[in-house]
Design a protein around this motif. Structure first.
Motif, PDB file in Angstrom:
ATOM      1  N   UNK A  54       9.921   4.067   3.805  1.00 50.06           N
ATOM      2  CA  UNK A  54       9.859   5.667   3.378  1.00 50.06           C
ATOM      3  C   UNK A  54      10.272   5.952   2.271  1.00 50.06           C
ATOM      4  N   UNK A  55       9.740   6.574   1.412  1.00 57.08           N
ATOM      5  CA  UNK A  55      10.247   6.913   0.150  1.00 57.08           C
ATOM      6  C   UNK A  55      11.040   8.208   0.025  1.00 57.08           C
ATOM      7  N   UNK A  56      10.765   8.890   1.052  1.00 54.82           N
ATOM      8  CA  UNK A  56      11.915   9.957   1.175  1.00 54.82           C
ATOM      9  C   UNK A  56      13.008   9.765   2.426  1.00 54.82           C
ATOM     10  N   UNK A  57      14.211  10.468   1.997  1.00 59.62           N
ATOM     11  CA  UNK A  57      15.252  10.116   3.057  1.00 59.62           C
ATOM     12  C   UNK A  57      15.660  11.474   3.523  1.00 59.62           C
ATOM     13  N   UNK A  58      16.046  11.413   4.559  1.00 58.76           N
ATOM     14  CA  UNK A  58      16.555  12.999   5.176  1.00 58.76           C
ATOM     15  C   UNK A  58      17.702  12.994   4.435  1.00 58.76           C
ATOM     16  N   UNK A  70       0.907  -1.314   0.055  1.00 54.50           N
ATOM     17  CA  UNK A  70       0.069   0.227  -0.065  1.00 54.50           C
ATOM     18  C   UNK A  70       1.165   1.130   0.142  1.00 54.50           C
ATOM     19  N   UNK A  71       0.880   1.944  -1.023  1.00 56.08           N
ATOM     20  CA  UNK A  71       1.723   3.416  -1.053  1.00 56.08           C
ATOM     21  C   UNK A  71       0.722   4.440  -0.994  1.00 56.08           C
ATOM     22  N   UNK A  72       1.241   5.461  -0.060  1.00 57.37           N
ATOM     23  CA  UNK A  72       0.563   6.546   0.334  1.00 57.37           C
ATOM     24  C   UNK A  72       1.414   7.761   0.202  1.00 57.37           C
ATOM     25  N   UNK A  89      -3.654   9.613   9.332  1.00 54.62           N
ATOM     26  CA  UNK A  89      -4.208  10.526  10.276  1.00 54.62           C
ATOM     27  C   UNK A  89      -3.814  11.976  10.163  1.00 54.62           C
ATOM     28  N   UNK A  90      -2.737  12.525   9.707  1.00 53.70           N
ATOM     29  CA  UNK A  90      -2.766  13.981  10.014  1.00 53.70           C
ATOM     30  C   UNK A  90      -2.795  14.515   8.427  1.00 53.70           C
ATOM     31  N   UNK A  91      -2.781  14.022   7.651  1.00 57.24           N
ATOM     32  CA  UNK A  91      -2.657  14.337   6.232  1.00 57.24           C
ATOM     33  C   UNK A  91      -1.351  15.144   5.652  1.00 57.24           C
ATOM     34  N   UNK A  92      -0.362  14.994   6.658  1.00 56.95           N
ATOM     35  CA  UNK A  92       1.043  15.620   6.342  1.00 56.95           C
ATOM     36  C   UNK A  92       1.851  14.770   5.385  1.00 56.95           C
ATOM     37  N   UNK A  93       2.442  15.544   4.323  1.00 56.60           N
ATOM     38  CA  UNK A  93       3.107  14.911   3.328  1.00 56.60           C
ATOM     39  C   UNK A  93       4.168  14.025   3.946  1.00 56.60           C
TER      40      UNK A  93
END
Length: 73
Positions: free
Chosen positions: A68-72, A36-38, A43-47
């Protein structure tokens, strides 16, 4: 006292969804169930793009991974 009969799923973090699924299929013979990708936290709708993977661990138990698809930077 609580009598636990099964766990629905346990989730761990992973860095590479494809590599993770392939490892558990090859070495532990687990079947891949679904991904499942989001793009946002439900809950918060934060990107926060992520993928949630589910593998069959047997006897009604599911092993899940959060990729997680974004990395710091």
């Amino acid at each position: 006292m609580i009598n636990i009969k099964q766990i629905h799923h346990v989730a761990y973090r992973c860095h590479d969804a494809k590599e993770t699924v392939e490892f558990y299929q090859e070495y532990l013979n687990m079947d891949f169930l679904v991904a499942i990708a989001e793009d946002r936290v439900p809950s918060t709708k934060a990107p926060d793009p992520y993928m949630h993977l589910f593998l069959d661990a047997g006897q009604g138990n599911i092993l899940a991974f959060l990729n997680c698809l974004t990395h710091p930077k």
